[in-house]
Design a protein around this motif. Structure first.
Motif, PDB file in Angstrom:
ATOM      1  N   GLN A  15      44.831  33.217  29.298  1.00  0.00           N
ATOM      2  CA  GLN A  15      44.535  32.601  28.011  1.00  0.00           C
ATOM      3  C   GLN A  15      44.538  33.639  26.890  1.00  0.00           C
ATOM      4  OE1 GLN A  15      41.385  29.516  27.760  1.00  0.00           O
ATOM      5  NE2 GLN A  15      41.116  29.818  29.966  1.00  0.00           N
ATOM      6  N   GLY A  16      44.846  34.876  27.223  1.00  0.00           N
ATOM      7  CA  GLY A  16      44.921  35.923  26.221  1.00  0.00           C
ATOM      8  C   GLY A  16      43.589  36.500  25.799  1.00  0.00           C
ATOM      9  N   ARG A  17      42.550  36.227  26.555  1.00  0.00           N
ATOM     10  CA  ARG A  17      41.212  36.691  26.172  1.00  0.00           C
ATOM     11  C   ARG A  17      40.872  38.063  26.737  1.00  0.00           C
ATOM     12  NH1 ARG A  17      37.913  31.023  27.365  1.00  0.00           N
ATOM     13  NH2 ARG A  17      38.893  29.780  25.702  1.00  0.00           N
ATOM     14  N   ARG A  18      41.697  38.559  27.668  1.00  0.00           N
ATOM     15  CA  ARG A  18      41.418  39.842  28.313  1.00  0.00           C
ATOM     16  C   ARG A  18      42.682  40.699  28.267  1.00  0.00           C
ATOM     17  NH1 ARG A  18      38.451  36.067  32.090  1.00  0.00           N
ATOM     18  NH2 ARG A  18      40.494  35.579  32.994  1.00  0.00           N
ATOM     19  N   PRO A  19      43.060  41.202  27.088  1.00  0.00           N
ATOM     20  CA  PRO A  19      44.340  41.917  26.979  1.00  0.00           C
ATOM     21  C   PRO A  19      44.428  43.145  27.860  1.00  0.00           C
ATOM     22  CG  PRO A  19      43.009  42.179  24.978  1.00  0.00           C
ATOM     23  CD  PRO A  19      42.358  41.111  25.794  1.00  0.00           C
ATOM     24  N   GLY A  20      43.329  43.882  28.010  1.00  0.00           N
ATOM     25  CA  GLY A  20      43.367  45.058  28.876  1.00  0.00           C
ATOM     26  C   GLY A  20      43.587  44.696  30.325  1.00  0.00           C
ATOM     27  N   ASP A  21      42.865  43.675  30.791  1.00  0.00           N
ATOM     28  CA  ASP A  21      43.041  43.222  32.171  1.00  0.00           C
ATOM     29  C   ASP A  21      44.443  42.669  32.390  1.00  0.00           C
ATOM     30  OD1 ASP A  21      40.450  43.907  32.717  1.00  0.00           O
ATOM     31  OD2 ASP A  21      39.665  41.875  32.636  1.00  0.00           O
ATOM     32  N   LEU A  22      44.940  41.929  31.405  1.00  0.00           N
ATOM     33  CA  LEU A  22      46.268  41.334  31.522  1.00  0.00           C
ATOM     34  C   LEU A  22      47.331  42.410  31.677  1.00  0.00           C
ATOM     35  CD1 LEU A  22      48.271  38.985  31.383  1.00  0.00           C
ATOM     36  CD2 LEU A  22      48.120  39.105  28.878  1.00  0.00           C
ATOM     37  N   ARG A  23      47.246  43.440  30.861  1.00  0.00           N
ATOM     38  CA  ARG A  23      48.250  44.500  30.965  1.00  0.00           C
ATOM     39  C   ARG A  23      48.138  45.217  32.310  1.00  0.00           C
ATOM     40  NH1 ARG A  23      51.891  46.510  27.536  1.00  0.00           N
ATOM     41  NH2 ARG A  23      52.804  48.518  28.135  1.00  0.00           N
ATOM     42  N   ARG A  24      46.903  45.417  32.778  1.00  0.00           N
ATOM     43  CA  ARG A  24      46.723  46.038  34.098  1.00  0.00           C
ATOM     44  C   ARG A  24      47.364  45.191  35.185  1.00  0.00           C
ATOM     45  NH1 ARG A  24      41.682  45.751  34.212  1.00  0.00           N
ATOM     46  NH2 ARG A  24      41.320  47.675  33.073  1.00  0.00           N
ATOM     47  N   ALA A  25      47.164  43.899  35.115  1.00  0.00           N
ATOM     48  CA  ALA A  25      47.765  43.002  36.098  1.00  0.00           C
ATOM     49  C   ALA A  25      49.288  43.089  36.062  1.00  0.00           C
ATOM     50  CB  ALA A  25      47.310  41.569  35.852  1.00  0.00           C
ATOM     51  N   ALA A  26      49.848  43.051  34.839  1.00  0.00           N
ATOM     52  CA  ALA A  26      51.303  43.107  34.700  1.00  0.00           C
ATOM     53  C   ALA A  26      51.858  44.427  35.220  1.00  0.00           C
ATOM     54  CB  ALA A  26      51.683  42.904  33.237  1.00  0.00           C
ATOM     55  N   GLU A  27      51.202  45.519  34.900  1.00  0.00           N
ATOM     56  CA  GLU A  27      51.695  46.824  35.352  1.00  0.00           C
ATOM     57  C   GLU A  27      51.604  46.959  36.870  1.00  0.00           C
ATOM     58  OE1 GLU A  27      49.371  49.493  33.012  1.00  0.00           O
ATOM     59  OE2 GLU A  27      50.710  49.354  31.256  1.00  0.00           O
ATOM     60  N   SER A  28      50.571  46.354  37.473  1.00  0.00           N
ATOM     61  CA  SER A  28      50.466  46.413  38.933  1.00  0.00           C
ATOM     62  C   SER A  28      51.576  45.615  39.597  1.00  0.00           C
ATOM     63  CB  SER A  28      49.093  45.919  39.388  1.00  0.00           C
ATOM     64  OG  SER A  28      48.980  44.506  39.346  1.00  0.00           O
ATOM     65  N   LEU A  29      52.041  44.565  38.929  1.00  0.00           N
ATOM     66  CA  LEU A  29      53.173  43.803  39.449  1.00  0.00           C
ATOM     67  C   LEU A  29      54.470  44.602  39.334  1.00  0.00           C
ATOM     68  CD1 LEU A  29      52.300  40.316  37.940  1.00  0.00           C
ATOM     69  CD2 LEU A  29      52.458  40.839  40.378  1.00  0.00           C
ATOM     70  N   LEU A  30      54.691  45.198  38.180  1.00  0.00           N
ATOM     71  CA  LEU A  30      55.932  45.936  37.965  1.00  0.00           C
ATOM     72  C   LEU A  30      55.995  47.201  38.809  1.00  0.00           C
ATOM     73  CD1 LEU A  30      56.330  45.529  34.105  1.00  0.00           C
ATOM     74  CD2 LEU A  30      57.343  44.163  35.936  1.00  0.00           C
ATOM     75  N   ALA A  31      54.852  47.657  39.332  1.00  0.00           N
ATOM     76  CA  ALA A  31      54.827  48.834  40.199  1.00  0.00           C
ATOM     77  C   ALA A  31      55.172  48.503  41.643  1.00  0.00           C
ATOM     78  CB  ALA A  31      53.442  49.495  40.145  1.00  0.00           C
ATOM     79  N   GLN A  32      55.332  47.225  41.967  1.00  0.00           N
ATOM     80  CA  GLN A  32      55.610  46.828  43.353  1.00  0.00           C
ATOM     81  C   GLN A  32      56.967  47.354  43.811  1.00  0.00           C
ATOM     82  OE1 GLN A  32      53.264  45.056  45.451  1.00  0.00           O
ATOM     83  NE2 GLN A  32      52.142  45.961  43.729  1.00  0.00           N
ATOM     84  N   GLN A  33      57.017  47.801  45.049  1.00  0.00           N
ATOM     85  CA  GLN A  33      58.220  48.392  45.619  1.00  0.00           C
ATOM     86  C   GLN A  33      58.758  47.528  46.756  1.00  0.00           C
ATOM     87  OE1 GLN A  33      56.988  52.320  46.816  1.00  0.00           O
ATOM     88  NE2 GLN A  33      56.488  52.962  44.724  1.00  0.00           N
ATOM     89  N   GLY A  34      60.074  47.551  46.934  1.00  0.00           N
ATOM     90  CA  GLY A  34      60.698  46.851  48.049  1.00  0.00           C
ATOM     91  C   GLY A  34      60.867  45.367  47.836  1.00  0.00           C
ATOM     92  N   VAL A  35      60.674  44.900  46.606  1.00  0.00           N
ATOM     93  CA  VAL A  35      60.823  43.476  46.290  1.00  0.00           C
ATOM     94  C   VAL A  35      61.553  43.347  44.959  1.00  0.00           C
ATOM     95  CG1 VAL A  35      58.804  42.653  47.576  1.00  0.00           C
ATOM     96  CG2 VAL A  35      58.521  43.478  45.228  1.00  0.00           C
ATOM     97  N   ALA A  36      62.192  42.201  44.756  1.00  0.00           N
ATOM     98  CA  ALA A  36      62.841  41.887  43.480  1.00  0.00           C
ATOM     99  C   ALA A  36      62.039  40.779  42.820  1.00  0.00           C
ATOM    100  CB  ALA A  36      64.285  41.447  43.713  1.00  0.00           C
ATOM    101  N   LEU A  37      61.472  41.069  41.654  1.00  0.00           N
ATOM    102  CA  LEU A  37      60.532  40.155  41.023  1.00  0.00           C
ATOM    103  C   LEU A  37      61.097  39.505  39.772  1.00  0.00           C
ATOM    104  CD1 LEU A  37      57.210  42.220  41.195  1.00  0.00           C
ATOM    105  CD2 LEU A  37      58.194  40.679  42.916  1.00  0.00           C
ATOM    106  N   ASP A  38      60.737  38.246  39.596  1.00  0.00           N
ATOM    107  CA  ASP A  38      60.941  37.521  38.343  1.00  0.00           C
ATOM    108  C   ASP A  38      59.535  37.215  37.822  1.00  0.00           C
ATOM    109  OD1 ASP A  38      61.706  35.914  36.221  1.00  0.00           O
ATOM    110  OD2 ASP A  38      62.188  34.172  37.477  1.00  0.00           O
ATOM    111  N   VAL A  39      59.037  38.059  36.918  1.00  0.00           N
ATOM    112  CA  VAL A  39      57.645  37.979  36.471  1.00  0.00           C
ATOM    113  C   VAL A  39      57.563  37.200  35.163  1.00  0.00           C
ATOM    114  CG1 VAL A  39      55.561  39.254  35.868  1.00  0.00           C
ATOM    115  CG2 VAL A  39      57.165  40.201  37.561  1.00  0.00           C
ATOM    116  N   LEU A  40      56.747  36.167  35.171  1.00  0.00           N
ATOM    117  CA  LEU A  40      56.554  35.321  34.000  1.00  0.00           C
ATOM    118  C   LEU A  40      55.067  35.260  33.671  1.00  0.00           C
ATOM    119  CD1 LEU A  40      57.761  33.216  31.953  1.00  0.00           C
ATOM    120  CD2 LEU A  40      57.124  31.474  33.641  1.00  0.00           C
TER     121      LEU A  40
END
Length: 291
Positions: A15-40
């Motif tokens: 809901q956009g209320r936790r910008p720091g947490d949201l960015r942490r979540a997104a960065e943890s997804l983009l750091a994943q290895q061995g997979v091809a992701l479509d992140v939305l």
């Protein structure tokens, strides 16, 4: 992992209320290895911003609730698997998703996987994060009949066959319905104690609507998913449990029974009762759907 990297559509709900947490979540997804992701990133009543370029965004004009927000995202991502992550959760290991896919491929009977949840600050983890009646050790894996919804992985075909998350619920118990419907597809819902996702230990009762929706959705869960003869048994057992839990909290019980009455008055739609064969499989696996 050998061969082509598994493809995973990822729905990151916020809901956009936790910008720091949201960015942490997104960065943890983009750091994943061995997979091809479509992140939305799905903004539930919010236009997502401040995210890495690799994250696509979908803005919903209003807050549709958690289940409907996840469903909207699922419709817009592609992959052999679909992974749902809440904005205040994150993946501490870059091998998390590859490891989760390995689990599913090694055991085709598993149709949904929930990891162990750990508060990264080191505080005691709530027992509710282990979705078993007999909690046992949090590191012990096994079949379950509900899930903590903040980080779950399913084969895309299984998710589609379940009909997705329960849109009308808005909040609470949608993880039970999804788990039941996975069982009804002939698969098992699995808690994996070796895979870890992070989430802060925050009480769900912080939401003003917690008690009302907890009760309303408990009734709707039964009305939508159980053979009619089991509906009063399931609701009755949980009514007794809540009365015992909150006997000394009359305000909580009043709110809970308000939602309970609403659940009986209102029609949630989407009735799709599990089969008696599924009831038997769940019972044999340790939890008949009457509690």
């Amino acid at each position: 992992m050998s061969g082509a990297a598994p493809t995973i559509g990822v729905v990151l709900l916020t809901q956009g209320r936790r910008p720091g947490d949201l960015r942490r979540a997104a960065e943890s997804l983009l750091a994943q290895q061995g997979v091809a992701l479509d992140v939305l990133c799905v903004g539930n009543g919010w236009q997502p911003e401040g995210l890495p370029d690799a994250v696509r965004t979908l803005a919903l004009p209003e807050n549709l609730g958690i289940p409907a927000g996840r469903n909207a995202g699922a419709e817009a991502v592609a992959g052999e698997y679909v992974f749902f992550l809440d904005d205040d959760a994150s993946l501490p290991s870059p091998g998390f998703l590859a490891g989760a896919v390995d689990r599913l491929r090694a055991d085709p009977s598993i149709g949904l996987l929930q990891p162990r949840v750990v508060d990264p600050s080191g505080v005691t983890n709530p027992r509710r994060w282990v979705p078993r009646i007999r909690k046992g050790e949090a590191t012990a894996s096994g079949p379950v009949f509900s899930v903590w919804e903040g980080a779950v992985l399913l084969p895309r075909a299984v998710f589609d066959a379940t009909g997705g998350w329960a849109d009308p619920f808005f909040y609470a118990h949608e993880g039970i319905e999804l788990a039941w419907r996975v069982w009804d597809q002939g698969f098992r819902t699995w808690y994996d104690g070796e895979l870890v996702a992070n989430h802060p230990a925050i009480e769900p009762s912080r939401h003003a609507y917690y008690y009302r929706l907890n009760a309303r959705n408990r009734v709707w869960l039964a009305k939508r998913n159980l053979p009619w003869v089991l509906v009063p048994l399931y609701v009755g057992s949980w009514t007794g449990i809540q009365v015992l839990r909150w006997a000394r909290r009359p305000a909580a019980l009043r709110a809970w029974f308000g939602g309970w009455a609403e659940g009986w008055r209102a029609t949630p739609g989407g009735r799709r009762p599990i089969s008696w064969r599924t009831v038997l499989r769940m019972t044999r696996a340790g939890r008949p759907p009457i509690v």
